[in-house]
Design a protein around this motif. Sequence first.
Motif, mmCIF file in Angstrom:
data_model
loop_
_atom_site.group_PDB
_atom_site.id
_atom_site.type_symbol
_atom_site.label_atom_id
_atom_site.label_comp_id
_atom_site.label_asym_id
_atom_site.label_seq_id
_atom_site.Cartn_x
_atom_site.Cartn_y
_atom_site.Cartn_z
ATOM 1 N N ASP A 1 0.683 -1.014 0.024
ATOM 2 C CA ASP A 1 -0.026 0.127 -0.022
ATOM 3 C C ASP A 1 0.705 1.150 0.102
ATOM 4 O O ASP A 1 0.482 2.309 -0.571
ATOM 5 N N GLN B 1 1.783 6.508 0.852
ATOM 6 C CA GLN B 1 1.765 6.715 2.271
ATOM 7 C C GLN B 1 1.885 5.462 3.152
ATOM 8 O O GLN B 1 1.792 4.425 2.577
ATOM 9 N N ALA C 1 0.240 4.390 5.657
ATOM 10 C CA ALA C 1 -1.059 4.302 6.719
ATOM 11 C C ALA C 1 -1.735 2.913 6.739
ATOM 12 O O ALA C 1 -2.888 2.875 7.215
ATOM 13 N N GLU D 1 -2.835 1.193 9.811
ATOM 14 C CA GLU D 1 -3.944 1.619 10.667
ATOM 15 C C GLU D 1 -5.053 1.119 9.745
ATOM 16 O O GLU D 1 -6.247 0.799 10.319
ATOM 17 N N ASP D 2 -5.024 1.424 8.574
ATOM 18 C CA ASP D 2 -6.323 0.840 7.606
ATOM 19 C C ASP D 2 -6.597 -0.427 7.794
ATOM 20 O O ASP D 2 -7.716 -0.992 7.678
ATOM 21 N N ASP D 3 -5.637 -1.433 7.789
ATOM 22 C CA ASP D 3 -5.984 -2.826 8.008
ATOM 23 C C ASP D 3 -6.649 -3.114 9.462
ATOM 24 O O ASP D 3 -7.611 -3.925 9.315
ATOM 25 N N ASP D 4 -6.136 -2.402 10.328
ATOM 26 C CA ASP D 4 -6.923 -2.312 11.566
ATOM 27 C C ASP D 4 -8.386 -2.007 11.609
ATOM 28 O O ASP D 4 -9.226 -2.645 11.945
ATOM 29 N N LEU D 5 -8.493 -0.888 10.600
ATOM 30 C CA LEU D 5 -9.878 -0.342 10.543
ATOM 31 C C LEU D 5 -10.787 -1.244 9.718
ATOM 32 O O LEU D 5 -11.849 -1.306 10.208
ATOM 33 N N TRP D 6 -10.175 -1.864 8.767
ATOM 34 C CA TRP D 6 -10.797 -2.749 7.976
ATOM 35 C C TRP D 6 -11.387 -4.007 8.844
ATOM 36 O O TRP D 6 -12.461 -4.339 8.640
ATOM 37 N N ARG E 1 -12.066 -3.971 11.916
ATOM 38 C CA ARG E 1 -13.145 -3.298 12.650
ATOM 39 C C ARG E 1 -14.346 -3.359 12.022
ATOM 40 O O ARG E 1 -15.685 -3.583 12.302
ATOM 41 N N PHE F 1 -15.979 -0.105 1.255
ATOM 42 C CA PHE F 1 -14.311 -0.475 1.778
ATOM 43 C C PHE F 1 -14.030 -1.630 0.970
ATOM 44 O O PHE F 1 -12.924 -1.542 0.495
ATOM 45 N N ARG G 1 -13.277 -0.729 -2.685
ATOM 46 C CA ARG G 1 -12.243 -0.057 -2.876
ATOM 47 C C ARG G 1 -10.934 -0.837 -2.359
ATOM 48 O O ARG G 1 -9.851 -0.519 -3.079
ATOM 49 N N ARG G 2 -10.927 -1.767 -1.441
ATOM 50 C CA ARG G 2 -10.035 -2.429 -1.053
ATOM 51 C C ARG G 2 -9.335 -3.481 -2.012
ATOM 52 O O ARG G 2 -8.103 -3.597 -2.668
#
Lengths: 876, 376
Positions: free
Chosen positions: A156, A162, A164, A167-172, A174, A736, A739-740
């Motif tokens: 990524d 970038q 990030a 964090e995005d993976d953690d967000l995903w 969640r 998500f 987009r992922r």
Amino acid sequence: MRLHRVRLCNYRGVADCEVELPAQGITVIEGPNEVGKTSMLEGLDLVLTKMDSSGHRQVKSAQPVGRDVGPEVEIEMSTGPYRFIYRKRWLRRSETVLNVLTPQPEQLTGRAAHERVDEILAETLDGDLWEALWIEQGAELWLPGFDVPSLVAALDTAATGQDAADEDDDLWSRICEEHERYWTATGRPKRDRTARQAEVEGAQSEVSELTDQIDSIDRDAAEADRLARDKGRLEVALAQYRKQASDLSEQWHETEQVRNRVDYLTSANEAATLRRDSIASEQQRRRELVDELSSRAEKLEELDARALQSAPALAAAISHVEQTAAALEAAQTALSVAESEQRRANEDRDHLRNRIEVEQLSERHERIVEAEQKLRKADNVLESIKIDEGLLAQVEQAHLAVVSAEAAIASVETTALRDLSIEVNDEEVALAAGEARHTVVDEDVMLVIRNTAEIRVRAGTGSQSLAIQRRHAHQEFRRLCEAAGVADQPEARRAAQERKDAARHRQEALDTIARDLRDLTVDRLQGKIEGLTKRVNAYTAERPDDPPLPPDFETAKQVAAGKARTVDEKREEFDKCNQAATSASDALQQERVDESSLATMIKMAREAKAQAADALESARSARSDSAITSELAQAEKGACAALESLDEAETELSAADPKSLKARLRNAQDATQRASEDLRANEDRQQELRISLSVRGEGGLHTRHAEALVHLRHLEREHQRTEARAEAARLLHDTFSRRRQESRQRYRGPFKERIEELGRIVFNSSFSVEIDGDLSVARRTLDGDTLEVDQLSTGAREQIGVLCRLACAAMVSPDGGGAPVIIDDALGWSDPDRLERMGAAIASAGQRCQVIILTCTPGRYAHIGNATTVRLPSDE
Amino acid sequence: MVKFLHTADWQLGRAPLFLSEEARSRFSAARVDVIGTIAALAATERCDFVVVCGDVFESNHIDRQVLVRALYKIRDARPLPFYLLPGNHDPLDASSIFRSPTFKEHGPSNVTVLESSAPVQAAPGIELIAAPWPNKRPLVDLVGEACHSLEATDALRVVCGHGRVDAMAPESHDPAHISLGRLEEKIESGVIHYVALGDRHSTTDVGDTGRVWYSGAPEPTDFVEDEPGNVMVVEFDRDGVRVERHRVGAWHFEYRDWELTTDLDVDALRDWLETPDNKERCIVRASLRGQVSVAQRARVDQMVDHFTDLLGGLEVRDGEGGLAVVPDDADLDDFGVSGYARAALSDLAELAQSDEHAVAAQDALALLYRLTRMSS
């Protein structure tokens, strides 16, 4: 993550061994199989996963055989911001010691140390990556997917520039967790949501039921109020109806008295009228008796007159019957005679016809006999003569051929001018004067006229063949003549003509036989002739001479027809006479019946007249005619008086109008009854409602309804909120996810490039791979040949597996991140050339990550130019 | 001078549906407890009696427990007489609570149900002329009918009625409305001297005589009431009347429309919610509209959760057009996501302003906002 140092003490066969590992680059650890090398990896796993108190099979098996010491492992590693030394000893004097060096020095022991390490690893190490980069010897040579957070993050970063992705993976995660709270894996609502929906429906139904109950109470209360109002009205009405019924009842009583009087007077009137009618009736009867007697006498006179008139008619009828009977008998006789004559005439006619038929049949028979003779004759001719038209034609053709052949050949005709003898070809021939001798010159002919001359006639050059033709023609002709049974051509023609005639005669005979026999045989024809002849002869013998037999059949036919007409005429006449006789007989019968009937009637009329006279006499003796007249006048007077009194009473009753009065009285009584029943029903219903409302009113329905409504609203609100959250979670997840996926598509590039970069070192410059969605290698292309990874050889798959891990590690590991690639004696399937190239590729990747290779085969990794080799001591 | 306490619309057994179970229980209990307050006030003010002008009970079918407790509260006030008038909520029909077995069994001696318009002697020289509701839908002016045939006597008369006065609803032609004109005529002619009314929950002086009053409900019932929570102590004779309102209600309702656009608006909403005293007995309704950012929406949601716990009841409604979440760029930056997550966020932000999926998208943004806060 980087491993800096691993030390094993009392670990299986290893008494004490420490290996230093450079943070970057490749370390090859060589050691004997199943001892140092395997222990090193196992120790690394144990120290990180098993607590010092563990009695796990793996721990127990690490204890040196026959020594009462506990296995011990110490590692030094750095991960994220942390660098620490971690040591564990199991089974004997077990202990755990953690010494964190950076960023903050920490020293922990026991469980706290173990948990702190777990915490540090959870925080800083990508566990999936750690597992993916570890290639164990003998493990299945699969090509793993690298869908691990670290690689995704690195990719990524590479794709977006970038950093990030963590964090995005953690967000995903969640987002996925949130999605899973509401939706099943197949995208259906989870059970608790459908259960809540059912709960809402249940609550709705409860509210609805309670609403119905409250409405029912309200309706009943309204009905009770209406009933209370109605009750007052009914009570007033009932009182009115009762009074009205009482008044009308009194009036009815008075009217009943008038009716009784009318009844009495009606009876009296009826008695008076009856008496008058009785006397009037007697008077009438007396008149009728007088009239009847008179009538009977007249009737008797009339019948007597009719008897006198009917006697001549009967006599005339008898006479007529006799006349018609005589005429019938005469007609019968005439008919019999005519019928007898008709029979004779018919028999004569038939007899004459039979005679003609005998003659005709005999002629036919003779013709047949003659024809049969002709037939037999013709058959004999046909049998004897063979030649037919065809054979004749052949004979004539052959004869013509002979004549032609002879005409063609030269001949010598010697004619004697006197009697002489000559020699022809040495044959003595005597010729009379004028006689000629014909000699065919089919070969040279020598004519010697003795003493005179020798004449040699030479045959020409074609004479021989002509002679042969002539001979053949003669032979053919003779053959045919022989076949036809003739001597020569004229005889043949005659025989043929004779045969033709015989055939014609035969046909004529057959025609004659067929025509005359028709459907009979000769015998049957003969039999028929004999039968008819017998009958003709018999008739001739039997028939009387008179009348004479008609001369011929035609005359007989005419006589028979005449007799038939005569019979018809006689029969018609007989029928007429018969009819007349029957009519006369019927008329006579009728006359006799009429006469008998009239006599009976006269007898009866006479008796009736006597009876009438007796009856009148008897009645007058009982009461005279004058007495009856007087009594009738008195009775009529009494009847008039009774009728007058009755009329007065009826007028009075009519004025009271008892019918209407009765109807009104009944209506008033019915109304009273009905009002009374209505009132009772009203009171009963009120009582019922009072009890029911009293019971239901105590149930706190309003409160229950309100509570049910509150419950329903609460559920509905919760349901709506949950559904809204579910929709939001789904929308968020789907957006998500989409987009992922798109992003993943972009990720693949750098990863693919890195693998291909290493792969070209190992294979050649045509090497390329295709990467799947889970970041695993799907296909490999080499020299234009593309194969699924499953189709590759074991060696090639193993090599690509190592390259993938190296590529992954190289991407995620700069700056101490990621995890080391640990290769436990892999590449056993690679040939020396490929091993050399793999060495170069590993060396290239090792510049960007930590690679630890363990091997029991010294030299297998000798081609890795920049590797540090550590040799494990062999204690055993 | 005669002195009595005029109250109405107790509506015992009522509780707003949107309250939590705990709040409903307290709210319902408060309506019974206020009887004690009224009795104490009547004693303090030396009132001769108490008239409750209709809708004593929320319904004829309330829970038996509420009825028994209320009757015992009145019983505790003995010997102070309570005159109860059936109203539209508790009409004197066949299912009337006033005729229920429980009421008959536990109705204390100081309670009199005004069941007809026959004069009732409430105190020496004082007559009550009542107009009880016989059912839920009367077709006549019950108060007017009760007074119709009255003539002036020596007694002072208090008319007890329930329902709307025609002068306050001129557009309506309901035949059951109370004719103010007829009452004022009777007052003018000295036939009646005070009209105690119930039905309107706000304390209201009706007409110009000063002798016709709605006492209002002792505990508020809804947001639309102007001045609930009072009872009236009335002192009167033929020459004059003195009316004093006393606050007895423990609960209160607050209602306001809010347009939210900026952080200041959200701050103002928070301040307003902070304002009420006795928050546990305050029921608040906020109607929200406007456009807010995702962060503002999150703040509002958080605030609602907080005050729902704090207040007696909080009902948040969508005002006209609702409260739309319109994320701006700064808003999106505030999520602190990048890469594909940022792209997905932009998709949702766009969807949040579409017609079809706006609500779900706004909810999704709020959810995402929460999830990003959790992970940070």
